[in-house]
Design an enzyme around this catalytic site. Structure first.
Site: not given
Ligand code: WAQ
Ligand code: MG
Length: 652
Positions: A441, A469, A502
């Site tokens: 990250s 991610h 995300k």
């Protein structure tokens, strides 16, 4: 834990005491040292406390620990009172040095500025230097070693004071109190050599022990001590003998500075926040008056957003938003309970089915956030008898999951397979779990998953990856790192964790795994069991986002192209940056303060970038962390690269 001195106080019967001294080193270099007095019954406890302390030093595991136990006639021990303690505020190292110089002058040191310069130039010593208080001539017999004050302890049994953790304050106060009582020593100056400890002190019989809040920058491992001598040269030997040999017990040492003063909760908070501010570690929420997206209005200012994790620009997508609206209309704004009570509605189950399919697993379990997913899954699978093998740069939620599990934790060097293999080979734990971010990250690089899987299979470990991610960004279809490396079935990790918050533009976290593992997670994960479930609207939004991601694969490839574009734009302007396998581009900024300053200047240019600091990354590794979205234009990225380069290369 209370060892040794507790019983020392009570049993004055025996006339023998023991001095226990620990010294550790690595590759011949000193790492740590500490000492205690104890009566016979406390010796084993003290030895074990000091061994623990030696082996868990923040500078790493030493290769040599020497613990020595010697008897001391009780009659040779003198008691002295602790120096009085007060604290002087210093916002910067310069202000601290100035304060120290002022105090030393008051204590009778001729030219304190030059004395501190002599210490700075001397390089690291194990002991203290002795300077003539008038001429500043160096008096200690061995310049490279210095003089070591030993044979001292506090008579109080503090937690930390006698235990396996160093209490900088109370140990320094013991040393300073003994030193101030030595013949001819009129003052002392001290800065710790621990990179995370910036408070030092000036001490003298008259001034007492004056703590100076900041004497150096965080991350600086240069420290040292000066004793100022003002006595006949012929008696210097006696002073050194006193410092190095006399057995001294210091009475009235408080466990923490000012710990006798009652403080309100707010006062405690103010003190701690001040410390954060002074170290460049203070944080605040910027308030956005705009919808998520590549541009926005933060704190009243229009800006280009280069720090959003909404990589595929789906948080504001009309299809995603209307799915959430519709679900709220049908299922309500909240679920009224945890997943195991009223909180499992049809949208939760449907989304779990889709997520499992996305990651090629039989089952999935939803959590309220990526954080609670990591914390819950690790704790569900691992317990006291187990071992977690964790990359040193793993996300905080993984670290907290390890803590929650109470498993033993072996941290391996970042992506270093030799280190992971060494640790796996040593372990005889009941269960082993290797945990890693798949895309890191803060560094934006990718874990070498095929090698990790090979090692895990060889040593009988399960594997968990955090795809927060990677999901929506890595792999041709945005399915993550397994897709990227073509790992399926037995070659894939047991646990594939990800987030809805995300690339999927919603909120929540999840783990994909086999049906039995999912069952275990639902039965054991405390963060799953004890929180009210996500609202159905969040689940429905993520579901719709998956549809968009699959029907518009250009988003996935565009976000990676944009990352590549920004990285090249920075590098062509002389800015070294990492990442580029996903949407994260870290740009090293030097110190904590430099990172904050650069981010502040960028904000005034209308570019929102995060300054990432300790504890998100190590002290001294502060950086700007840029993240791109699929909808950023090349013009926007060029503009940002130009400004970032201006501040970091041009010194701006
Ligand atoms: N005798 C003489 N000098 C020593 C000794 C010793 N026993 N131990 C360390 N030194 C020297 C050595 O040069 C180190 O580099 C330097 O002192 C600093 O030692 O109230 O932690 O053990 O919060 O790193 C101050 C606490 C903490 C202030 C000081 O020193 C507060 C500290 P460190
Ligand atoms: Mg130290």
């Amino acid at each position: 834990m209370y060892w040794g001195m507790d019983s020392l106080k009570r049993t004055e019967s025996s006339d023998v005491l023991f001095s226990v001294k620990m010294r550790s080193s690595s590759g011949g270099r000193h790492v740590s040292g500490a000492e205690r007095f104890s009566d016979e019954s406390g010796v084993c406890g003290v030895v074990s406390g000091l061994a623990t302390r030696a082996l868990s030093h923040e500078r790493g595991t030493p290769d040599m620990v020497n613990i020595r136990v010697e008897s001391v006639p009780r009659g040779e021990v003198v008691h002295i009172p602790a120096l009085k303690v007060r604290t002087e505020r210093a916002d910067t190292p310069q202000a601290g040095i100035d304060a120290a110089a002022r105090l030393l002058l008051k204590a009778g040191v001729a030219d304190p500025g030059r004395a501190l310069e002599i210490l700075r130039c001397a390089g690291q010593m194990r002991g203290a230097m002795i300077l003539d208080a008038r001429t500043l001539e160096r008096l200690e017999p061995d310049f490279s070693r210095g003089v070591r004050v030993t044979n001292m302890d506090s008579s109080e049994a503090h937690p930390g004071g006698v235990s396996s953790v160093k209490n900088h304050f109370s140990e320094a106060l013991v040393l300073a109190s003994k030193t101030a009582s030595a013949p001819g020593i009129i003052a002392e100056f001290c800065v710790s050599d621990d990179p995370g400890y910036v408070t030092g002190y000036v001490a003298s019989r008259d001034l007492g022990y004056v703590r100076i809040e900041k004497l150096k920058e965080y991350g600086d491992s240069r420290g040292g001590r000066i004793f100022f001598y003002d006595g006949p040269k012929a008696e210097l030997d006696a002073a050194i003998r006193y410092l190095e040999q006399k057995c001294v017990v210091v009475d009235g040492v408080p466990p923490y500075p000012d710990s006798h003063v009652m403080k309100t909760a707010d006062e405690n908070a103010v003190a701690e926040l001040d410390m954060l501010r002074r170290s460049g570690l203070y944080r605040e929420c910027a308030v956005s008056e705009s919808c998520a997206g590549p541009r926005g209005v933060f704190d009243g200012r229009e800006c280009l957003v280069l720090c959003s994790n909404d990589y595929l620009d789906l948080a504001r997508d009309s299809r995603v938003v209307s799915a959430a609206e519709k679900a709220a209309g049908v299922w309500g704004a909240g679920t009224g309970g945890a997943r195991l009570t009223t909180g499992t509605q049809v949208p939760h189950v449907e989304l779990e089915r889709r997520l499992a399919a996305l990651k090629g697993k039989d089952s999935a379990v939803l959590f309220n956030s990526g954080y609670t997913a990591n914390a819950g899954v690790i704790q569900a699978y691992c317990g006291r008898e187990d071992a977690v093998f964790s990359d040193e740069l793993n996300h905080a939620s993984i670290i907290d999951g390890c803590r929650l599990s109470r498993a033993s934790v072996a941290v391996y060097r970042h992506c270093r397979m030799d280190d992971l293999e060494r640790l796996l080979a040593q372990s005889s734990a009941r269960r082993k779990l290797v945990v890693t971010d798949s895309v890191f990250s803060m560094d934006g690089d990718m874990a070498p998953l095929p090698e990790i899987m090979r090692l895990a299979r060889r040593y009988g470990a399960a594997v968990m990856i955090d795809e927060a991610h990677a999901t929506g960004v890595v792999g041709a279809g945005g399915r993550g790192v397994c897709e990227n490396f073509g790992l399926e079935g037995d070659e894939a990790p047991e646990f594939v964790m990800g987030t809805l918050s995300k690339a999927l533009g919603s909120a929540g976290g999840f783990v994909c795994c086999s049906a039995v593992l999912a069952d275990l997670v639902r039965n054991r994960a405390r963060t799953f069991i004890f929180s009210t479930s996500l609202p159905a609207s969040a689940a429905a939004a993520a579901d719709a986002a998956l549809d968009v991601m699959m029907s518009e694969p250009w988003r996935v490839s565009r976000v990676r192209e944009n990352a590549e574009y920004l990285a090249s734009a920075l590098e062509s302007r002389g800015v070294v940056c990492g990442g580029r396998c996903a949407a994260i581009i870290p740009v090293p900024a030097g110190g904590e303060e430099a990172a904050v300053l650069a981010a502040r200047r960028l904000a005034s240019d209308g570019i929102l970038v995060s300054a990432i600091r300790y504890p998100s990354v190590a002290l001294g590794a502060a950086r700007l962390r840029c993240t791109v979205m699929c909808s950023h234009t090349h013009e926007e990225l060029d503009f940002a690269a130009e400004k970032i380069a201006g501040y970091l290369v041009g010194g701006g």
